[in-house]
Write an enzyme that holds these catalytic residues in place. Structure first.
Site, short mmCIF file in Angstrom:
data_model
loop_
_atom_site.label_atom_id
_atom_site.label_comp_id
_atom_site.label_asym_id
_atom_site.label_seq_id
_atom_site.Cartn_x
_atom_site.Cartn_y
_atom_site.Cartn_z
N ARG A 92 -27.32 33.62 -53.01
CA ARG A 92 -28.62 33.76 -52.37
C ARG A 92 -29.74 33.44 -53.36
O ARG A 92 -30.72 32.78 -53.03
CB ARG A 92 -28.74 35.20 -51.87
CG ARG A 92 -29.98 35.46 -51.10
CD ARG A 92 -29.98 36.85 -50.50
NE ARG A 92 -31.31 37.16 -50.03
CZ ARG A 92 -31.86 36.59 -48.98
NH1 ARG A 92 -31.18 35.73 -48.26
NH2 ARG A 92 -33.08 36.89 -48.62
N ASP A 152 -39.13 34.54 -33.49
CA ASP A 152 -38.31 35.74 -33.25
C ASP A 152 -38.72 36.39 -31.92
O ASP A 152 -37.86 36.83 -31.15
CB ASP A 152 -38.46 36.72 -34.42
CG ASP A 152 -37.87 36.15 -35.71
OD1 ASP A 152 -36.91 35.36 -35.62
OD2 ASP A 152 -38.36 36.50 -36.80
N ARG A 155 -37.42 34.40 -29.01
CA ARG A 155 -35.99 34.66 -28.76
C ARG A 155 -35.84 35.96 -27.97
O ARG A 155 -35.10 36.02 -26.98
CB ARG A 155 -35.24 34.75 -30.09
CG ARG A 155 -35.05 33.38 -30.70
CD ARG A 155 -34.37 33.41 -32.04
NE ARG A 155 -34.03 32.05 -32.44
CZ ARG A 155 -33.97 31.61 -33.70
NH1 ARG A 155 -34.22 32.44 -34.70
NH2 ARG A 155 -33.65 30.36 -33.95
N HIS A 179 -38.59 37.74 -41.73
CA HIS A 179 -37.73 36.92 -40.89
C HIS A 179 -36.30 37.17 -41.34
O HIS A 179 -35.96 36.94 -42.49
CB HIS A 179 -38.10 35.45 -41.13
CG HIS A 179 -37.44 34.49 -40.20
ND1 HIS A 179 -37.30 34.73 -38.86
CD2 HIS A 179 -36.91 33.27 -40.42
CE1 HIS A 179 -36.69 33.70 -38.31
NE2 HIS A 179 -36.45 32.80 -39.23
#
Ligand code: APR
Length: 311
Positions: A92, A152, A155, A179
């Site tokens: 990451r 978001d 959705r 997010h």
């Protein structure tokens, strides 16, 4: 000339999100577009292809592509979608550093040509890249924001309408936070034609829809296998840009620099923002309950930890 004035938007990254955003911007005559990609000729080719759709579709906005930045000069808005997806074996923090290098370089070059532009960031990890764009650009807080909340919320709204079998037009939803995993959906602030969602669906159902919205991006990645979502992300980015350029002053959840509100001294997270000609015209502070506020702080802390990783 665009319908509402002669606006210009730089779109950096001519990949899926960038090129679809560019297409929506010109087809809706929102602005002329300068498309940029590091891969030679790709932005030029896609721009030419889009220009050739103009006679058929009947739009007057112009689009030009290139690898350099000369053609981006004097843009009103810069949309940043450049980046690389996470590759196998990449940690990451490797991804963070790679995309930070890309976004940092892109912002620097855009600012040389359009020092007064408003920046809208889409590249992931979104909240960290928005922080970085702010830092590198030196722009005031109101001129740098990230696109996540609109997507978001879209959705969540879609899943609510699918569940209820009602018109999507009547579904409103709000969410806060970063997010990703720590996003903070707010079913309490979600309504269908003004009717609270909690009057229409049992708690377990709402929780399941919240969960699906939280994992909305991963669900698409799982289906596409070799890429991530771009139709809804580009539509969301363009809604923000339209509200800015046309001074619509819509209240849209956006990643912003929060200093003092929500009990946070210095954070980059999604909050409801009025978007107009100056970028973020106002950040709205909702009256959250203790649980919602704790979730928002947790989300902001997760972003902070990532910001520390890029140094
Ligand atoms: N300058 C310009 N363009 C760049 C640079 C750079 N330094 N580095 C990479 N790019 C370009 C790539 O060549 C590619 O065309 O960015 C584009 C990214 O496009 P895609 O790989 O298709 O990714 P996309 O699906 O569009 O997503 C872009 O948005 O939603 C986020 O997580 C997503 O961070 C990702 C970004």
């Amino acid at each position: 000339m665009a319908v509402h004035g002669h606006y210009k938007v730089t779109v950096v990254g001519a990949g899926f999100v960038g090129s679809t955003s560019a297409q929506r911007l010109v087809e809706k005559n929102i602005a002329d577009v300068a498309l940029v990609d590091i891969v030679p000729e790709v932005a030029k080719g896609k721009a030419l292809d889009m220009m050739q759709s103009a006679p058929v579709l009947g739009f007057d906005a112009k689009i030009e592509g290139g690898t350099g930045y000369d053609h981006t000069k004097d843009s009103d808005v810069v949309l940043i979608t450049a980046g690389i997806p996470r590759k196998p074996g990449m940690s990451r923090s490797d991804l963070l550093k790679t995309n930070a290098d890309i976004v940092g370089g892109v912002v620097r070059q855009c600012m040389e040509k359009s020092p007064n532009a408003v920046i809208v960031v889409v590249s992931n990890p979104l909240d960290v890249m928005t922080y970085l764009a702010h830092k590198v650009s030196g722009l005031p807080d109101n001129k740098v924001m990230g696109m996540a909340g609109v997507l978001d919320a879209a959705r969540f709204r879609t899943f609510i309408a699918m569940e209820l079998g009602c018109s999507i037009q009547d579904v409103e939803a709000l969410l806060l936070g970063g997010h990703g995993d720590t996003m903070v959906p707010l079913p309490r602030f979600s309504t269908v034609s003004g009717i609270p969602l909690s009057d229409l669906l049992p708690k377990e159902k709402i929780d399941a829809l919240v969960d699906r919205a939280r994992n909305g991006g991963a669900e698409i990645v799982g289906l596409l296998k070799t890429g991530s979502a771009y139709y809804a992300p580009s539509a969301s980015s363009v809604a923000m840009i339209q509200s800015i350029l046309w001074n619509e002053r819509r209240i849209l959840p956006s990643c912003a620099h929060v200093k003092g509100m929500y009990g946070m001294a210095d954070a980059w997270v999604g909050v409801p923002c009025t978007l107009g000609r100056n970028g973020i015209e106002q950040i709205h502070e909702l009256k959250l309950d203790a649980g919602e506020l704790a979730a928002l702080h947790k989300s902001a802390d997760a972003v902070k930890a990532d910001i520390a990783l890029i140094g």
